[in-house]
Design an enzyme around this catalytic site. Structure first.
Site, PDB file in Angstrom:
ATOM      1  N   ALA A 263     -12.856  12.023 -31.645  1.00 30.96           N
ATOM      2  CA  ALA A 263     -11.665  12.062 -32.494  1.00 30.96           C
ATOM      3  C   ALA A 263     -11.906  12.404 -33.961  1.00 30.96           C
ATOM      4  CB  ALA A 263     -10.956  10.713 -32.428  1.00 30.96           C
ATOM      5  N   ASP A 284     -14.922   7.738 -31.200  1.00 30.91           N
ATOM      6  CA  ASP A 284     -15.965   8.638 -31.716  1.00 30.91           C
ATOM      7  C   ASP A 284     -17.266   7.870 -31.753  1.00 30.91           C
ATOM      8  OD1 ASP A 284     -15.740  11.572 -33.261  1.00 30.91           O
ATOM      9  OD2 ASP A 284     -17.572  10.436 -33.690  1.00 30.91           O
ATOM     10  N   ASP A 329     -12.281  17.126 -27.455  1.00 34.07           N
ATOM     11  CA  ASP A 329     -12.608  18.148 -28.459  1.00 34.07           C
ATOM     12  C   ASP A 329     -14.110  18.004 -28.694  1.00 34.07           C
ATOM     13  OD1 ASP A 329     -12.364  20.056 -30.443  1.00 34.07           O
ATOM     14  OD2 ASP A 329     -11.611  18.669 -31.952  1.00 34.07           O
ATOM     15  N   CYS A 382     -14.713  24.433 -30.812  1.00 33.83           N
ATOM     16  CA  CYS A 382     -14.522  25.435 -31.869  1.00 33.83           C
ATOM     17  C   CYS A 382     -15.703  26.399 -31.805  1.00 33.83           C
ATOM     18  CB  CYS A 382     -14.376  24.786 -33.240  1.00 33.83           C
ATOM     19  SG  CYS A 382     -15.684  23.639 -33.668  1.00 33.83           S
TER      20      CYS A 382
HETATM   21  C1  LIG Z   1     -15.450  18.770 -32.990  1.00 32.07           C
HETATM   22  S1  LIG Z   1     -15.623  17.186 -33.667  1.00 32.07           S
HETATM   23  C2  LIG Z   1     -14.031  16.502 -33.363  1.00 32.07           C
HETATM   24  C3  LIG Z   1     -12.961  16.915 -34.334  1.00 32.07           C
HETATM   25  C4  LIG Z   1     -11.676  16.095 -34.185  1.00 32.07           C
HETATM   26  N1  LIG Z   1     -11.180  16.128 -32.828  1.00 32.07           N
HETATM   27  C5  LIG Z   1     -10.574  16.537 -35.123  1.00 32.07           C
HETATM   28  O1  LIG Z   1      -9.689  17.300 -34.728  1.00 32.07           O
HETATM   29  O2  LIG Z   1     -10.564  16.109 -36.282  1.00 32.07           O
HETATM   30  C6  LIG Z   1     -16.596  16.402 -32.457  1.00 32.07           C
HETATM   31  C7  LIG Z   1     -16.762  14.903 -32.637  1.00 32.07           C
HETATM   32  O3  LIG Z   1     -17.388  14.405 -31.463  1.00 32.07           O
HETATM   33  C8  LIG Z   1     -18.127  13.268 -31.804  1.00 32.07           C
HETATM   34  N2  LIG Z   1     -19.035  12.982 -30.678  1.00 32.07           N
HETATM   35  C9  LIG Z   1     -20.167  13.635 -30.328  1.00 32.07           C
HETATM   36  N3  LIG Z   1     -20.688  13.113 -29.209  1.00 32.07           N
HETATM   37  C10 LIG Z   1     -19.860  12.113 -28.815  1.00 32.07           C
HETATM   38  C11 LIG Z   1     -19.853  11.190 -27.743  1.00 32.07           C
HETATM   39  N4  LIG Z   1     -20.829  11.198 -26.816  1.00 32.07           N
HETATM   40  N5  LIG Z   1     -18.860  10.283 -27.664  1.00 32.07           N
HETATM   41  C12 LIG Z   1     -17.872  10.262 -28.599  1.00 32.07           C
HETATM   42  N6  LIG Z   1     -17.830  11.114 -29.652  1.00 32.07           N
HETATM   43  C13 LIG Z   1     -18.801  12.039 -29.753  1.00 32.07           C
HETATM   44  C14 LIG Z   1     -18.776  13.669 -33.113  1.00 32.07           C
HETATM   45  O4  LIG Z   1     -19.165  12.517 -33.847  1.00 32.07           O
HETATM   46  C15 LIG Z   1     -17.653  14.470 -33.785  1.00 32.07           C
HETATM   47  O5  LIG Z   1     -16.928  13.645 -34.659  1.00 32.07           O
END
Ligand SMILES: C[S@@+](CC[C@H](N)C(=O)[O-])C[C@H]1O[C@@H](n2cnc3c(N)ncnc32)[C@H](O)[C@@H]1O
Length: 444
Positions: A263, A284, A329, A382
């Site tokens: 998130a 997250d 995401d 993205c």
């Molecule tokens: C692309 S960003 C998300 C952007 C967000 N959805 C927004 O619109 O603002 C990906 C996120 O995934 C989180 N992340 C990575 N691996 C994860 C996991 N195994 N479980 C939960 N979150 C994770 C990262 O910390 C990062 O904040």
């Protein structure tokens, strides 16, 4: 033409920041040490330098014969990017660039001994660049400012459009805002922008792309949550979720449960809540980044349950489930947003790709059982790379018999529009979209 007042100071800080990126750290860390008053101007120089770092490093190697220390090299790179590509926001005449760069060099005890060398390199560039150009810009890195592995991937995956995609990565992105439907629709907010002296064009359902980027404080009602900054491609995610037949036919007495599995910083969480009433769990793995979700929701006066946890592992967050919809995401290469984060062009490694693809597949597999029958999972990245998009979605559909793939945008790459198509859309609208991938799965 921009003013040259304090340009030497900005060049000095931009060179220092570029060296920080050269050491493997991201631009937000590099800019963290720059005095706040100089930060916007230094960021503009740094981003411009990063977008042309392949060609400018080739020029520096040629002009200096490799005789420069790192800080001097980066100062020359910033200057040469300005001389090679004078673009809006970073446009100075050559004479100013040379003089100010020499002054920046003299002002720093670590570089002052190289002032003569810098002067000689830049003057030689001015005099002989046409004759040297073919020899200096001889490989893909210097010509296209992308690492060889990245360029090869894009060329193989988009044989017809690769040069447009690569060129789009090197342009600055416009500022796009998302209007909070709980307060205004896009057109009525556009009127408020116009009254505030800001020209904009509608894009998507809640988006407005501004003719000129401004500090958020200038956006009417920003502090009250009327509007957020979010790219037009990212604004599609919440719509794919709410368009689910399961949510469209919702008659339950309780609000539907939606999991936003990755998130932070919360742009899509907020949009989900702006579009409808739901119990949203925002997960997250990074607790610090989750704080930004909290801040965003607070400004927008929205409410979600926040959990710092790994979405690939069992945890307390599952007690909220099963969910009516899940937005994944996923963490990815960020290859679709290099124009907003030009350090990605240089910090991303080919060797990162396997781990990212593996993480995305694991997250898809672990989250799917948390979805109710009839529910929808929206998978987003993205990225423009097929491994993180279409190939990932196809493989998931093949190994998941109760996942029905529903129509979605797939690889959303408006950068591959040709000039006539872009002109028909309007340049600003055409430029409002980052490279993104969306796939939608409904549970049978
Ligand atoms: C692309 S960003 C998300 C952007 C967000 N959805 C927004 O619109 O603002 C990906 C996120 O995934 C989180 N992340 C990575 N691996 C994860 C996991 N195994 N479980 C939960 N979150 C994770 C990262 O910390 C990062 O904040």
């Amino acid at each position: 033409m921009s003013s040259s007042i304090a340009l030497h100071t900005h060049l000095h800080w931009a060179a220092r920041a570029l060296q920080v990126v050269a050491e493997g750290r991201a631009t937000h860390q590099a800019l963290g040490t720059v005095p706040a008053a100089h930060r916007p101007a230094v960021q503009a120089l740094l981003f411009h330098a990063l977008r042309h770092w392949g060609s400018s490093q080739a020029w520096v190697a040629h002009l200096s014969q490799g005789r420069v220390k790192p800080r001097v090299k980066q100062l020359l790179c910033v200057a040469l990017a300005l001389l090679e590509r004078p673009e809006d926001g970073v446009r100075y005449d050559a004479h100013t660039v040379v003089n100010q760069t020499v002054q920046a060099c003299k002002q720093d005890p670590k570089t002052q001994a190289a002032a003569g060398l810098i002067n000689a390199c830049l003057r030689r560039y001015g005099r002989d660049q046409a004759a040297m150009r073919a020899q200096v810009l001889s490989d893909g890195l210097a010509q296209h400012n992308h690492q060889a592995w990245w360029l090869a991937r894009i060329q193989a995956q988009y044989p017809e459009h690769w040069s447009a995609l690569v060129a789009a990565d090197l342009r600055s992105a416009p500022m796009v805002v998302r209007v909070n439907r709980r307060h205004h629709d896009a057109l009525s907010y556009q009127v408020l922008l116009t009254q505030a002296g800001l020209t904009s064009t509608p894009v998507g359902a809640e988006g407005l792309v501004l003719d000129k980027a401004v500090p958020v404080e200038r956006l009417p009602g920003f502090g009250q949550g009327w509007v957020s900054v979010q790219d037009a491609s990212a604004q599609m995610a919440a719509h794919w979720v709410w368009d689910s037949p399961h949510l469209q036919a919702w008659t339950g007495s309780e609000r539907p449960k939606i999991l936003d599995a990755c998130a932070a910083p919360g742009g899509k969480t907020a949009h989900l809540l702006e579009l409808g009433d739901a119990q949203v769990t925002a997960l997250d793995v990074d607790a610090q980044r989750l704080q930004r979700v909290r801040d965003n929701l607070q400004r927008l006066r929205l409410d979600a349950r926040l959990c710092a946890a790994d979405a690939a592992q069992s945890g307390d967050w599952q007690t909220e489930g099963p969910f009516d919809a899940i937005l994944l995401d996923a963490p990815c290469s960020a290859s679709g947003i290099a124009r907003r984060h030009p350090d990605v062009l240089w910090l991303r490694r080919a060797s990162d790709m396997d781990a990212l693809v593996h993480t995305q597949a694991t997250l898809l597999d672990r989250l799917w059982p948390q979805l109710k029958p009839g529910g929808r999972l929206v998978y987003a990245t993205c990225s423009v790379f097929h491994e993180e998009g279409e190939a990932q979605a196809t493989a998931f559909a093949q190994r998941t018999p109760d996942a029905k793939r529903s129509p979605a945008s797939g690889h959303w790459l408006p950068q591959r529009l040709n000039d006539a198509q872009a002109a028909a859309l309007g340049h600003n609208v055409a430029m409002a979209y980052d490279g993104f991938f969306y796939a939608v799965f409904d549970k049978i």
